[in-house]
Design a protein around this motif. Structure first.
Motif, PDB file in Angstrom:
ATOM      1  N   GLU A   1     -29.540 -57.559  20.344  1.00 26.33           N
ATOM      2  CA  GLU A   1     -30.177 -56.320  21.034  1.00 26.33           C
ATOM      3  C   GLU A   1     -30.303 -56.649  18.982  1.00 26.33           C
ATOM      4  N   ASP A   2     -29.401 -55.632  18.478  1.00 24.02           N
ATOM      5  CA  ASP A   2     -29.346 -55.070  16.123  1.00 24.02           C
ATOM      6  C   ASP A   2     -28.706 -56.121  15.998  1.00 24.02           C
TER       7      ASP A   2
ATOM      8  N   ARG B   1     -31.004 -60.522  13.093  1.00 24.51           N
ATOM      9  CA  ARG B   1     -31.628 -60.219  11.953  1.00 24.51           C
ATOM     10  C   ARG B   1     -30.537 -60.190  10.525  1.00 24.51           C
TER      11      ARG B   1
END
Length: 113
Positions: free
Chosen positions: A50-51, A73
């Motif tokens: 996910e994030d 990220r």
């Protein structure tokens, strides 16, 4: 040897990793598996991160003695340089803004009279 480090991972992913690997520190998982199991575990990490972000490192027959990959990220990005896999940093401007205290000037004091 296999090492996976996750940051900001959802609890569901942390639970899946705990089934296969030993969590020696918060977000740091180690184990000893072959290529097929490693790829299956890494596929789940990339699917459920996910994030967050994650990095995997494993023993490999290379000059360094290991190989690694990343997903999610992060400022650290793997790059190939003259046959070696190194880590490059992306500029901070390319990353999303992190919430935090705003840089503001101190409030003015109003004097009396």
């Amino acid at each position: 040897m296999l090492v996976i480090v996750v940051e900001n991972a959802p609890p569901r992913l942390r639970g899946r990793l705990a089934v296969w690997l030993l969590e020696v520190r918060a977000g740091v998982y180690v184990g000893n598996y072959g290529r097929r199991v490693r790829e299956m575990i890494w596929g789940q990490v990339c699917a459920y991160i996910e994030d967050g972000n994650a990095v995997i490192a494993w023993a490999a027959p290379s000059d360094a003695g290991f190989a690694f990959d990343t997903c999610g990220r992060n400022r650290r990005v793997p790059v190939e340089f003259d046959g070696f896999r190194l880590v490059s940093f992306t500029p901070e401007a390319a990353l999303p803004a992190q919430p935090g205290p705003a840089a503001a000037t101190p409030p003015r004091r109003r004097g009396r009279g």
